[in-house]
Design a protein around this motif. Structure first.
Motif, short mmCIF file in Angstrom:
data_model
loop_
_atom_site.label_atom_id
_atom_site.label_comp_id
_atom_site.label_asym_id
_atom_site.label_seq_id
_atom_site.Cartn_x
_atom_site.Cartn_y
_atom_site.Cartn_z
N ALA A 156 -4.97 -7.96 0.95
CA ALA A 156 -3.48 -7.55 0.36
C ALA A 156 -3.52 -6.46 -0.45
O ALA A 156 -2.76 -5.53 -0.64
CB ALA A 156 -2.80 -8.84 0.03
N TYR A 157 -4.20 -6.55 -1.58
CA TYR A 157 -4.49 -5.67 -2.67
C TYR A 157 -4.95 -4.29 -2.21
O TYR A 157 -4.39 -3.01 -2.56
CB TYR A 157 -5.35 -5.93 -3.68
CG TYR A 157 -4.98 -5.43 -5.13
CD1 TYR A 157 -4.09 -5.91 -5.95
CD2 TYR A 157 -5.77 -4.25 -5.73
CE1 TYR A 157 -3.64 -5.46 -7.05
CE2 TYR A 157 -5.34 -3.70 -6.84
CZ TYR A 157 -4.47 -4.24 -7.46
OH TYR A 157 -3.95 -3.63 -8.81
N PHE A 190 -2.30 -2.50 -0.32
CA PHE A 190 -1.39 -1.97 -1.77
C PHE A 190 -1.58 -0.94 -2.48
O PHE A 190 -0.96 0.13 -2.38
CB PHE A 190 -1.34 -3.27 -2.64
CG PHE A 190 -0.59 -2.68 -3.93
CD1 PHE A 190 0.59 -2.40 -4.22
CD2 PHE A 190 -1.49 -2.52 -5.20
CE1 PHE A 190 1.28 -2.18 -5.36
CE2 PHE A 190 -0.84 -2.20 -6.31
CZ PHE A 190 0.26 -1.99 -6.51
N SER A 203 2.87 -2.11 1.48
CA SER A 203 3.74 -3.40 0.82
C SER A 203 2.84 -4.58 1.57
O SER A 203 2.50 -4.42 2.95
CB SER A 203 5.03 -3.56 1.27
OG SER A 203 5.88 -3.89 0.14
N SER A 204 2.41 -5.46 0.69
CA SER A 204 1.58 -6.52 1.35
C SER A 204 2.11 -7.80 0.65
O SER A 204 2.68 -7.87 -0.66
CB SER A 204 0.26 -6.13 1.12
OG SER A 204 -0.24 -6.09 -0.08
N GLN A 205 1.36 -8.86 1.18
CA GLN A 205 1.73 -10.06 0.77
C GLN A 205 0.51 -11.03 1.08
O GLN A 205 -0.03 -10.66 2.21
CB GLN A 205 2.93 -10.62 1.63
CG GLN A 205 3.64 -11.81 1.37
CD GLN A 205 4.57 -12.20 2.05
OE1 GLN A 205 4.23 -12.62 3.32
NE2 GLN A 205 6.02 -12.28 1.75
N ALA A 206 0.13 -11.74 0.14
CA ALA A 206 -1.11 -12.72 0.50
C ALA A 206 -0.73 -13.93 -0.11
O ALA A 206 -0.24 -14.01 -1.28
CB ALA A 206 -2.38 -12.30 -0.24
N PHE A 215 8.93 -3.24 1.99
CA PHE A 215 8.99 -4.69 1.47
C PHE A 215 9.11 -5.71 2.33
O PHE A 215 9.98 -5.68 3.49
CB PHE A 215 10.07 -4.88 0.29
CG PHE A 215 9.85 -6.19 -0.37
CD1 PHE A 215 8.73 -6.13 -1.54
CD2 PHE A 215 10.40 -7.38 -0.22
CE1 PHE A 215 8.61 -7.44 -2.26
CE2 PHE A 215 10.36 -8.47 -0.98
CZ PHE A 215 9.29 -8.36 -1.82
#
Lengths: 380, 180, 544
Positions: B22-23, B26, B31-34, B57
């Motif tokens: 995820a990073y 980024f 945009s990311s999410q973990a 987002f």
């Protein structure tokens, strides 16, 4: 301002650090533990000039927070679920003493049976305390709300409870804009209470008061709650000016022309937005009302947003057994003297972490006509 | 939006792998999410972790039911856990296994890629023979096969979440990327 | 918050909002609510009653714990001028009465006394002032006589001690062996008494019956504590001071003639008797390298010697022949003794079974008790005390006897009742009629404040080590251990400024300093102080 990826709980810890509290008494509990873990590291490393008190229970945490705040310093604590329940007695005292303690509650179910996942039973059952309550959707909102919470609480001398969804927010890594310390300081001045425990200026706090006095003091809490909207509004404007992010008592998404409105508090507002996008693609006019402030309850804003010919599905993640979902109750009450009332559906969306997918919400919207508005509605 | 699901054993590093990935998204400007499967962590128990990446987002907060990619960190899990559940048509499953792809058969229509990532990890002295630490090499394979994340960003993201054996980890990441 | 006096910081609006109060609660005279009131009265502790000299044990322990050992020493010596001696040889009657006994074991008071007493050895007494021209003669320079002289001299009387030996101390010097009581300890305490002043000492002065009558005329009062100076010897035995000795005679000879000890080394010695003297003699000659056998006509269990002495003696290897008497002695180069087995003892006479046994020894020591040299009647000028008056007893009882007689003499000479010499005196209060003084019993102790903790364990030299010489058997505990033991004291009936009452007082009307003061303007008589006091010094009384 710096952009980074943080867990929801880390974002809160960053927000707390920026607020420069002096005392943090806390006791660990899943899913809140990360918050105080990070804060205790920050204090140990000297990044945050505060005393972290490792107490032996949440009751002690609340009591220590009360003492610290009464001594006149900015005070923060965090908890969840059973921890919040254990604090209950002292939470009343903190309000009565008019202490601006800020508390983060990672929303989690309360047993039995054993359950560590999210719903809003813990904080909804604390709604009558006299604490302000805000429910957050994103890590960013959680961080920002911490700063606003201290600002508002200290202005009106009432405690402030900030809610995040356990795991869904606390354990998710996502992008967050971290304000600089200078920006935070500009927004949030140092706490200078007028009355605090001071041997040079002796006075007693919370000594016995008979009915007349007690009644007057309780009335004053309610008057402050009612008058707090102005301060909240001022805080939001001030916040927007410095940080360029806009906040309100409520938030909306594609609401104006919506025929179906979902009312949500917390992180599921995001999933609901995705469901609304899907519905809109299929020409269903859906929209969202996100409740940020649950205490004080922004009746006027909610009535304005929902009035007209709308069908409103209220998503509850808690309920008052034998009555209805708490959010539904509050909205119904707000409309009591209104002529045009929307059709309200009292929907229990999730308890104990029951997963919510976009299609669950889409399906619900498509089947709305089959639902009984007189009953509490449960998922299949 | 890209959705990736990791399957691993508790303690094997699936959650950390999801964070690194995820990073890296980024850092790539996405945009990311973990997030992990929510619950109490227990060593050895099957766990899942999730990553979403998008150009805007990400609002949705539910677990990933229909992943584009599935990463299985221990081959044996693919035999006991329904790892391909809900995978999008022609989604890619990457399995850490010494067996050929043909060894695995799933109901869903998907592409299977196997690779002995343990071997790469052990070569770089990551973990032990019993429990090799494979989160970086397996991300190298994913980066190559998905072309959705840059190897450079993975290299930059890795030390933030894996502060030990940084060089060895990055070497293993690159070697796996090259081999895939 | 009602009837608030505002200062300029707090507005009326604030008072409506914050639960704060800036008025003083002093306007509320809670004392007017009172219908009973607390009364501070120190009581007598049971240990203090147990002690024949009524030492104020809790009080000196309190000062010891306050790190004021000098005051502790003075309080101790106010009642007993021989704390270092008694800390060693006293059978600690105090500990028998200790309230802690039924809780987790008595406080080891004797060890604490020894510690404080040893410290006091180097503290001279304040010089005694002469307050009267009345003179008192004390006959006998043993513990009873010295004690009597001490209390008289301290109170301003001029005293003359007549001692028949060429040293003071009596049994403390020649009677108790130095492994139990190092001589220099007794000597230091005696010297401290004499150095106080008001005491004239006449050594080598034997006071016969006739001489006593003379002294009576030249002194305002005479205290006779001449002890039991005649040996009580079984009829069939004759002392020759060559092979057959009395117990005290042998001890005296060993003390005064160093070559004698060398001469008898390796001999076999039989000691007849079961009292402390018999054991002291036996353990002494054992240390000089002799084989010893004690012959006693009853069982060891019945023997009147201190249990501690018996146990230590057995550890050291004493041989005891029970239920036997010497029926015949044949003197040749050695002594041939015939021992008759005792069946039972009727009216003090041994009835034999007829069974006999012969043993051969080099020396025979008879330690079967002492008797009065001559009979004296007490009258308005003659006071009797010590062993002479009450028979062979312990050192502390001799000290107590001297002390009691000193007070009796003073009361008599000043024409005052005995008990009202000094109203607050611990000794006199303790001596009063049992019904009229208050002893704090175990039930009055608030056990909540005391964790169970076993008593101090006293280490002793090993039996093998101690028979090699005359080193003191009991080893000195460390200061830490003494203080820990002192902390176990309940301080029954004696305020030790624990401040529990102050802590609990809801009206902040207690002041603890040299006792407890109550501010009755605010004391509402709730009784918390009395209920919580761990040691029973606060009582609720009717408030008239």
């Amino acid at each position: 301002m710096q952009k980074d990826m943080l867990l929801g709980s880390e974002a809160i810890a960053e927000g707390v650090k920026l607020a420069r509290p002096k005392i943090i008494p806390a006791y660990p509990i899943t899913p809140q533990t990360h918050i105080i873990e990070v804060l205790s590291e920050m204090t140990a490393k000297g990044e945050l000039d505060a005393t972290f008190i490792r107490v032996e229970s949440e009751l002690s945490a609340a009591a220590a927070a009360m003492g610290a705040s009464q001594a006149g310093v900015r005070t923060f604590t965090a908890t969840s679920s059973h921890g919040l329940a254990l604090m209950h007695e002292v939470l009343h005292w903190i309000v009565g003493a008019r202490l601006p303690v800020v508390l983060v509650n990672a929303n989690r179910a309360i047993g039995s049976p054993w359950n560590i996942w999210t719903d809003q039973t813990d904080s909804m059952t604390q709604r009558d305390l006299g604490w302000l309550q805000v429910y957050c959707e994103t890590a960013q909102e959680a961080l920002d709300t911490i700063l606003q919470a201290f600002y508002i609480a200290e202005k009106i001398q009432l405690p402030f409870m900030v809610m995040i969804d356990g795991f869904i927010l606390s354990h998710t890594l996502e992008e967050v804009l971290i304000p600089s310390q200078d920006e935070a300081d500009e927004f949030l001045p140092p706490y200078k209470p007028e009355y605090f425990l001071d041997t040079n200026n002796p006075m007693s706090f919370g000594a016995a008061a008979k009915g007349d006095i007690f009644y007057m003091l309780r009335k004053s809490i309610e008057e402050t709650m009612e008058g707090s909207f102005d301060y909240i509004d001022e805080a939001h404007k001030r916040f927007e000016k410095i940080f360029k992010r806009k906040y309100g008592l409520i938030d909306t998404y594609l609401l104006d022309d919506a025929e179906i409105v979902f009312v949500v508090a917390g992180a599921l507002a995001g999933t609901t937005k995705v469901a609304i996008d899907t519905l809109r693609k299929n020409n269903v006019k859906a929209g969202l009302l996100k409740i940020r402030y649950f205490r004080p309850f922004p009746k006027k804003e909610i009535v304005d947003a929902l009035k007209g010919d709308k069908k409103v599905v209220v998503f509850n993640k808690a309920l008052s057994f034998g009555s209805s979902g708490q959010i539904t109750q509050e909205i119904k009450e707000a409309f009591y003297y209104e002529d045009k009332k929307p059709v309200l559906y009292d929907y229990i969306l999730s308890l104990g972490g029951k997963e919510v997918f976009v299609e669950n919400i889409v399906d619900l919207a498509n089947n709305l006509d089959n639902l009984d508005k007189f009953k509490i509605l449960w998922r299949e | 939006m890209i959705e990736i699901r990791f399957h691993g054993r508790g303690g094997q590093g699936a959650v950390i792998a999801s964070k690194i990935l995820a990073y890296a998204y980024f850092l790539d400007g996405k945009s990311s999410q973990a997030f992990p499967t929510f619950g109490a962590e227990r060593r050895g128990a099957p766990v899942a972790a999730f990553v979403r990446a998008d150009d805007k987002f990400i609002n949705v907060r539910s677990p990933i039911a229909n992943p584009d990619y599935v990463i299985v960190m221990a081959g044996k899990l693919a035999e006991t856990v329904d790892v391909t559940s809900g995978i999008k048509e022609n989604g890619l499953v990457i399995i850490n296994s010494d067996k050929p792809a043909s060894y695995y058969s799933f109901e869903e229509k998907c592409t299977i890629k196997t690779m002995n990532v343990n071997e790469i990890a052990l070569k770089h002295k990551l973990g032990s023979a019993i429990m090799p630490i494979i989160n970086l090499p397996i991300l190298g394979i994913f980066a190559k096969l998905s072309s959705s994340v840059s190897i450079e960003s993975l290299k930059k993201a890795a030390p933030k979440f894996v502060p030990v054996k940084v060089e060895e980890n990055i070497d293993a990441l690159v070697e796996a990327y090259d081999l895939a | 918050m009602e009837s608030v006096e505002y200062n300029n910081v707090i507005s009326e609006e604030d008072i409506k909002k914050f639960p704060i109060s800036i008025t003083t609660t002093e306007v509320n005279l809670t004392g007017s609510w009172r219908f009973s009131k607390p009364n501070f009265e120190e009581k007598i502790s049971p240990c203090s009653v147990g002690c024949p000299a009524n030492t104020n044990i809790p009080k000196y322990i309190f000062h010891l714990l306050k790190n004021d050992i000098k005051t502790a020493a003075n309080i101790l010596r106010d009642e007993n001028p021989f704390p270092a001696v008694c800390g060693r040889v006293c059978p600690h009657f105090c500990q028998e009465k200790c309230n802690r006994k039924e809780y987790d074991g008595s406080v080891e008071i004797r060890e604490i006394e020894k510690f404080v007493g040893d410290y006091a050895l180097d503290i001279p007494y304040e010089k005694a002032q002469l307050k009267t021209n009345k003179r008192v003669a004390v006959i006998g320079g043993g513990p009873a006589g010295l004690s009597c002289a001490y209390f008289l001299a301290k109170n301003g009387y001029k005293v003359t001690i007549y001692e028949k030996e060429n040293f003071l101390g009596g049994l403390l010097i020649y009677g108790i062996p130095s492994y139990r009581l190092p001589r220099e300890i007794a000597e230091k305490e005696i010297n401290n008494i004499i150095d106080m002043g008001n005491i004239e000492v006449k050594l080598n002065e034997t006071v016969s019956f006739d001489r006593l009558q003379e002294l009576k005329n030249s002194y305002s009062a005479v205290f006779f504590a001449g002890g039991l100076s005649k040996d009580r010897i079984p009829n069939n035995i004759e002392l020759d001071n060559e092979k057959v000795f009395s117990g005290y005679e042998l001890l005296k000879k060993l003390n005064t003639d160093k070559s004698f000890a060398q001469k008898i080394k390796g001999e076999k010695i039989a000691v007849v008797g079961g009292g402390n003297v018999a054991f002291d003699v036996a353990r002494t000659v054992l240390r000089l390298g002799n084989e010893v056998e004690i012959i006693y006509r009853r069982t060891l269990q019945e023997a009147p010697s201190f249990e501690e002495e018996k146990a230590e003696g057995l550890d050291e290897g004493l041989k005891i022949t029970e239920k036997s008497v010497v029926t015949n002695i044949v003197k040749s180069k050695k002594l041939n003794l015939t021992l008759g087995k005792v069946d039972k003892i009727v009216n003090g006479d041994a009835q034999l079974t007829g069974e006999t046994e012969n043993i051969e020894v080099d020396k025979l020591v008879i330690a079967t008790g002492q008797a009065k040299e001559f009979e004296i009647e007490k009258d308005d000028k003659i006071f009797l005390g010590g062993d002479y008056e009450h028979g062979a007893k312990t050192v502390i009882e001799a000290i107590a006897s001297g002390k009691t007689n000193a007070y009796k003499i003073m009361a008599h000479l000043e024409n005052k009742p005995f008990y009202f010499m000094n109203e607050q005196d611990n000794f006199l209060r303790s001596k009063r009629d049992f019904d009229s003084y208050k002893v704090v019993d175990f039930k009055k102790i608030n056990l909540f404040y005391f964790d169970k903790q076993p008593p101090l364990k006293i280490n002793k030299l090993s039996a093998e080590d101690r028979v090699k010489d005359f080193k003191e058997v009991a080893l000195k505990p460390t200061l830490d251990k003494i203080l820990n033991e002192a902390k176990r004291c309940f301080s029954c009936g004696v305020c030790n400024e624990c401040k529990t009452c102050w802590f609990f007082c809801p009206d902040v009307c207690i002041n603890v300093k040299d006792g407890v003061d109550f501010d009755y303007t605010y004391c509402k008589g709730c009784g918390l102080c009395s209920a919580e006091c761990p040691r029973g010094v606060i009582d609720m009384v009717e408030d008239k």
